[in-house]
Every structure is written in C-alpha cells, then in structure tokens.
Write a protein that holds these residues in place. Structure first.
Motif, PDB file in Angstrom:
ATOM      1  N   ALA A 130       8.286  67.092  -1.909  1.00 56.09           N
ATOM      2  CA  ALA A 130       7.211  66.789  -2.844  1.00 56.09           C
ATOM      3  C   ALA A 130       6.728  65.350  -2.746  1.00 56.09           C
ATOM      4  O   ALA A 130       5.746  64.983  -3.385  1.00 56.09           O
ATOM      5  CB  ALA A 130       7.669  67.070  -4.279  1.00 56.09           C
ATOM      6  N   GLY A 131       7.415  64.529  -1.987  1.00 53.41           N
ATOM      7  CA  GLY A 131       7.020  63.128  -1.855  1.00 53.41           C
ATOM      8  C   GLY A 131       7.597  62.218  -2.923  1.00 53.41           C
ATOM      9  O   GLY A 131       7.346  61.015  -2.925  1.00 53.41           O
ATOM     10  N   SER A 137      10.831  55.065  -2.881  1.00 53.13           N
ATOM     11  CA  SER A 137      11.085  54.073  -1.843  1.00 53.13           C
ATOM     12  C   SER A 137       9.942  53.072  -1.754  1.00 53.13           C
ATOM     13  O   SER A 137      10.166  51.862  -1.596  1.00 53.13           O
ATOM     14  CB  SER A 137      11.288  54.768  -0.493  1.00 53.13           C
ATOM     15  OG  SER A 137      12.451  55.564  -0.498  1.00 53.13           O
ATOM     16  N   ILE A 138       8.718  53.562  -1.849  1.00 53.47           N
ATOM     17  CA  ILE A 138       7.551  52.687  -1.807  1.00 53.47           C
ATOM     18  C   ILE A 138       7.607  51.666  -2.941  1.00 53.47           C
ATOM     19  O   ILE A 138       7.327  50.471  -2.740  1.00 53.47           O
ATOM     20  CB  ILE A 138       6.254  53.521  -1.880  1.00 53.47           C
ATOM     21  CG1 ILE A 138       6.022  54.258  -0.555  1.00 53.47           C
ATOM     22  CG2 ILE A 138       5.055  52.642  -2.222  1.00 53.47           C
ATOM     23  CD1 ILE A 138       4.844  55.211  -0.591  1.00 53.47           C
ATOM     24  N   ALA A 139       7.989  52.123  -4.130  1.00 53.73           N
ATOM     25  CA  ALA A 139       8.070  51.227  -5.282  1.00 53.73           C
ATOM     26  C   ALA A 139       9.124  50.138  -5.059  1.00 53.73           C
ATOM     27  O   ALA A 139       8.897  48.956  -5.371  1.00 53.73           O
ATOM     28  CB  ALA A 139       8.384  52.022  -6.544  1.00 53.73           C
ATOM     29  N   ILE A 140      10.273  50.530  -4.504  1.00 54.60           N
ATOM     30  CA  ILE A 140      11.351  49.565  -4.238  1.00 54.60           C
ATOM     31  C   ILE A 140      10.916  48.537  -3.210  1.00 54.60           C
ATOM     32  O   ILE A 140      11.107  47.327  -3.379  1.00 54.60           O
ATOM     33  CB  ILE A 140      12.607  50.315  -3.748  1.00 54.60           C
ATOM     34  CG1 ILE A 140      13.201  51.156  -4.876  1.00 54.60           C
ATOM     35  CG2 ILE A 140      13.647  49.332  -3.216  1.00 54.60           C
ATOM     36  CD1 ILE A 140      14.280  52.125  -4.416  1.00 54.60           C
ATOM     37  N   ILE A 141      10.321  49.020  -2.126  1.00 55.50           N
ATOM     38  CA  ILE A 141       9.897  48.132  -1.037  1.00 55.50           C
ATOM     39  C   ILE A 141       8.789  47.182  -1.508  1.00 55.50           C
ATOM     40  O   ILE A 141       8.823  45.977  -1.237  1.00 55.50           O
ATOM     41  CB  ILE A 141       9.437  48.968   0.166  1.00 55.50           C
ATOM     42  CG1 ILE A 141      10.633  49.734   0.760  1.00 55.50           C
ATOM     43  CG2 ILE A 141       8.774  48.094   1.219  1.00 55.50           C
ATOM     44  CD1 ILE A 141      10.245  50.867   1.695  1.00 55.50           C
ATOM     45  N   HIS A 170      -2.321  71.067   0.600  1.00 59.13           N
ATOM     46  CA  HIS A 170      -1.774  70.108   1.541  1.00 59.13           C
ATOM     47  C   HIS A 170      -0.255  70.166   1.539  1.00 59.13           C
ATOM     48  O   HIS A 170       0.364  70.626   0.582  1.00 59.13           O
ATOM     49  CB  HIS A 170      -2.234  68.683   1.204  1.00 59.13           C
ATOM     50  CG  HIS A 170      -1.847  68.249  -0.186  1.00 59.13           C
ATOM     51  ND1 HIS A 170      -2.726  68.268  -1.245  1.00 59.13           N
ATOM     52  CD2 HIS A 170      -0.665  67.794  -0.694  1.00 59.13           C
ATOM     53  CE1 HIS A 170      -2.122  67.842  -2.338  1.00 59.13           C
ATOM     54  NE2 HIS A 170      -0.863  67.557  -2.026  1.00 59.13           N
ATOM     55  N   SER A 171       0.344  69.698   2.614  1.00 58.02           N
ATOM     56  CA  SER A 171       1.803  69.633   2.704  1.00 58.02           C
ATOM     57  C   SER A 171       2.294  68.302   2.151  1.00 58.02           C
ATOM     58  O   SER A 171       1.512  67.369   1.916  1.00 58.02           O
ATOM     59  CB  SER A 171       2.253  69.774   4.158  1.00 58.02           C
ATOM     60  OG  SER A 171       1.903  68.619   4.895  1.00 58.02           O
ATOM     61  N   ALA A 172       3.601  68.183   1.976  1.00 57.36           N
ATOM     62  CA  ALA A 172       4.179  66.922   1.519  1.00 57.36           C
ATOM     63  C   ALA A 172       3.914  65.813   2.530  1.00 57.36           C
ATOM     64  O   ALA A 172       3.632  64.672   2.153  1.00 57.36           O
ATOM     65  CB  ALA A 172       5.670  67.096   1.280  1.00 57.36           C
ATOM     66  N   VAL A 173       3.995  66.146   3.816  1.00 54.66           N
ATOM     67  CA  VAL A 173       3.731  65.146   4.850  1.00 54.66           C
ATOM     68  C   VAL A 173       2.270  64.697   4.808  1.00 54.66           C
ATOM     69  O   VAL A 173       1.968  63.493   4.917  1.00 54.66           O
ATOM     70  CB  VAL A 173       4.090  65.695   6.243  1.00 54.66           C
ATOM     71  CG1 VAL A 173       3.527  64.801   7.350  1.00 54.66           C
ATOM     72  CG2 VAL A 173       5.603  65.812   6.387  1.00 54.66           C
ATOM     73  N   GLN A 174       1.353  65.623   4.644  1.00 57.05           N
ATOM     74  CA  GLN A 174      -0.060  65.255   4.546  1.00 57.05           C
ATOM     75  C   GLN A 174      -0.317  64.383   3.319  1.00 57.05           C
ATOM     76  O   GLN A 174      -1.129  63.452   3.364  1.00 57.05           O
ATOM     77  CB  GLN A 174      -0.919  66.519   4.498  1.00 57.05           C
ATOM     78  CG  GLN A 174      -0.963  67.258   5.824  1.00 57.05           C
ATOM     79  CD  GLN A 174      -1.644  68.613   5.730  1.00 57.05           C
ATOM     80  OE1 GLN A 174      -1.650  69.247   4.662  1.00 57.05           O
ATOM     81  NE2 GLN A 174      -2.217  69.070   6.828  1.00 57.05           N
ATOM     82  N   TYR A 175       0.390  64.663   2.226  1.00 58.41           N
ATOM     83  CA  TYR A 175       0.274  63.843   1.023  1.00 58.41           C
ATOM     84  C   TYR A 175       0.733  62.416   1.308  1.00 58.41           C
ATOM     85  O   TYR A 175       0.077  61.447   0.917  1.00 58.41           O
ATOM     86  CB  TYR A 175       1.096  64.458  -0.109  1.00 58.41           C
ATOM     87  CG  TYR A 175       1.228  63.567  -1.325  1.00 58.41           C
ATOM     88  CD1 TYR A 175       0.188  63.430  -2.233  1.00 58.41           C
ATOM     89  CD2 TYR A 175       2.402  62.848  -1.552  1.00 58.41           C
ATOM     90  CE1 TYR A 175       0.297  62.601  -3.339  1.00 58.41           C
ATOM     91  CE2 TYR A 175       2.525  62.020  -2.649  1.00 58.41           C
ATOM     92  CZ  TYR A 175       1.479  61.902  -3.543  1.00 58.41           C
ATOM     93  OH  TYR A 175       1.600  61.076  -4.636  1.00 58.41           O
ATOM     94  N   LEU A 180      -0.565  58.379   0.181  1.00 58.97           N
ATOM     95  CA  LEU A 180       0.292  57.199   0.106  1.00 58.97           C
ATOM     96  C   LEU A 180       0.034  56.215   1.250  1.00 58.97           C
ATOM     97  O   LEU A 180       0.495  55.090   1.209  1.00 58.97           O
ATOM     98  CB  LEU A 180       1.766  57.621   0.099  1.00 58.97           C
ATOM     99  CG  LEU A 180       2.172  58.565  -1.038  1.00 58.97           C
ATOM    100  CD1 LEU A 180       3.671  58.850  -0.979  1.00 58.97           C
ATOM    101  CD2 LEU A 180       1.790  57.993  -2.393  1.00 58.97           C
ATOM    102  N   GLY A 181      -0.681  56.658   2.270  1.00 59.51           N
ATOM    103  CA  GLY A 181      -1.105  55.751   3.334  1.00 59.51           C
ATOM    104  C   GLY A 181      -0.049  55.373   4.346  1.00 59.51           C
ATOM    105  O   GLY A 181      -0.181  54.348   5.028  1.00 59.51           O
ATOM    106  N   LEU A 182       0.989  56.194   4.485  1.00 60.73           N
ATOM    107  CA  LEU A 182       2.047  55.898   5.450  1.00 60.73           C
ATOM    108  C   LEU A 182       1.855  56.713   6.723  1.00 60.73           C
ATOM    109  O   LEU A 182       1.440  57.877   6.675  1.00 60.73           O
ATOM    110  CB  LEU A 182       3.422  56.236   4.861  1.00 60.73           C
ATOM    111  CG  LEU A 182       4.156  55.134   4.094  1.00 60.73           C
ATOM    112  CD1 LEU A 182       3.364  54.708   2.867  1.00 60.73           C
ATOM    113  CD2 LEU A 182       5.542  55.622   3.670  1.00 60.73           C
ATOM    114  N   GLN A 183       2.147  56.110   7.869  1.00 61.96           N
ATOM    115  CA  GLN A 183       2.256  56.876   9.095  1.00 61.96           C
ATOM    116  C   GLN A 183       3.555  57.686   9.034  1.00 61.96           C
ATOM    117  O   GLN A 183       4.528  57.260   8.426  1.00 61.96           O
ATOM    118  CB  GLN A 183       2.289  55.938  10.306  1.00 61.96           C
ATOM    119  CG  GLN A 183       1.038  55.098  10.481  1.00 61.96           C
ATOM    120  CD  GLN A 183       1.134  54.237  11.713  1.00 61.96           C
ATOM    121  OE1 GLN A 183       1.272  54.723  12.833  1.00 61.96           O
ATOM    122  NE2 GLN A 183       1.054  52.927  11.523  1.00 61.96           N
TER     123      GLN A 183
END
Length: 222
Positions: A130-131, A137-141, A170-175, A180-183
C-alpha cells in the motif's frame, strides 16, 4: 533450453528457497491469490548472500544514482546491510542506515542507527502493498534533511492497490513512482513469475499453476 533473464533466475531462486509458493493464499487486501512471496524465508547465510547479489546487480543495472541506502525496520534492516556489502564488493561502497521502531533514551539515543542520513537515499525493502512503509521512510529521511530518492524491492506484484477496501487503478509501485516521486528498482515482477511458469510449461511441475496465475493477473493486474 532458452536462456532466462536475471529476473527469472531470481524467481527460480525464490521458488527453490520456498520463498515463492503456489497454492491458495489470502492477501492483505482479502484477495485469493494463487501465489505467495514471503521474503522472511530467505533465512540463512547462503540465501541472504544470493538475495543481496540479486538486489545489488539489479540496482547497478538500473542506473539509479544514490549516495546511501536505508533499511526500514524490520525486514529492511538486514536487507540494507546485506545489499550494501554486496554493492561494496561490486566496487560501489556507500553508507547505510536503518531505523528502530522504539526510540532509545540512552547511548546514541533516537530511532536512527548507522551512517547519518544525507544526500540521495535509496530505500531497500522486500515488497510493498500500500506504500505505507515507504511513506514512513520518506518522513524519516526528510526529517533528517536527506532526500528520499529511490526504492529497491524484490518483487513487484503488478496488481491494483486497495484504498479503503476498494480496488484502485494503480499499483503500489505506480503510486510510489507517480505520487511519491521515487524511482523504483524491481528485482523481479509478476510478469517474470509468469515467464518462469511459461518456460516450465512443457515438462516442469510448475506448469499446473500457470493458468491460475495468468487469470489472477488478468483480474487484478495493472
């Protein structure tokens, strides 16, 4: 015999390790899935070494640029450490860090362990559904002043995510990529699982699962 790709080699490794199994399983979303991937069963030194090699090779091949790796508690801790060692063996020595769920009030304190979070950070995890863990992790970083830059996972299920109990297109990866803007670097995907099942179709014991996995992908795939 036709050659298989590195991703399909990983799928075979996961099957041989008992990590990828076929049968009848219920996912977190309540779907009846014909396969189940449990990365926690990469549970001895040899399996972990091979797993790290698959991750590191996929990361290098992706061309993603990053300055350090981060492993979210708990599975990501071991993954980040193992993958950073394999990356170093390949000539790409980078720092790594991870978080703990409970903050310490003694010693170094806090929730972060390892190298200081800085620069472009590659998050390493097993799968995402679900992301939620990625957002944490994004919040921590970000709170540490670093840049959440990319995510590496073992398997992309390539299926619709759920929100509030409903399927979304959409999938979790697409989300993770689009919202979220991550590769995202994926060691393998559901398409690779199907490729192995197809490769095994004529004589192997996996052939019996091909149609069920294909039907699941047609119903829930993106």
């Amino acid at each position: 015999m036709l050659a298989i790709s590195p991703a399909q080699a990983f799928v075979r490794f996961a099957i041989d390790s008992g990590v990828l199994r076929f049968g009848d399983f219920t996912t977190k979303a309540g779907r009846q899935s014909p396969y189940f991937f449990n990365a926690g069963l990469f549970n001895d030194g040899h399996k972990l070494l091979q797993l790290a090699q698959f991750y590191a090779n996929a990361i290098v091949a992706s061309g993603i640029q990053f300055d350090m790796v981060f492993g979210p508690a708990y599975k990501g801790i071991v993954l980040a450490a193992a993958v950073s060692m394999e990356l170093a063996r390949l000539g790409r020595n980078v720092p790594f860090a991870y978080n703990r769920k409970e903050a310490k009030d003694h010693g170094e304190g806090g929730t972060l362990v390892g190298a200081p979070l800085e620069g472009r950070v590659l998050i390493i995890d097993d799968v995402i559904s679900a992301g939620t863990a990625v957002r944490e992790s994004i919040a921590i970083i970000s709170a540490a002043g670093a840049t959440p830059y990319a995510l590496a996972i073992a398997l992309d299920r390539q299926e619709k995510a759920t929100e509030n109990g409903r399927d979304v297109p959409h999938s979790a990866v697409q989300y993770v990529q689009n919202a979220l803007g991550l590769q995202v670097c994926k060691v393998a995907t559901l398409a690779d699982i199907l490729g192995v099942l197809e490769h095994d179709a004529d004589s192997g014991h996996l052939a019996q699962y091909r149609d069920r996995v294909q039907a699941y992908r047609q119903q829930y795939g993106v």
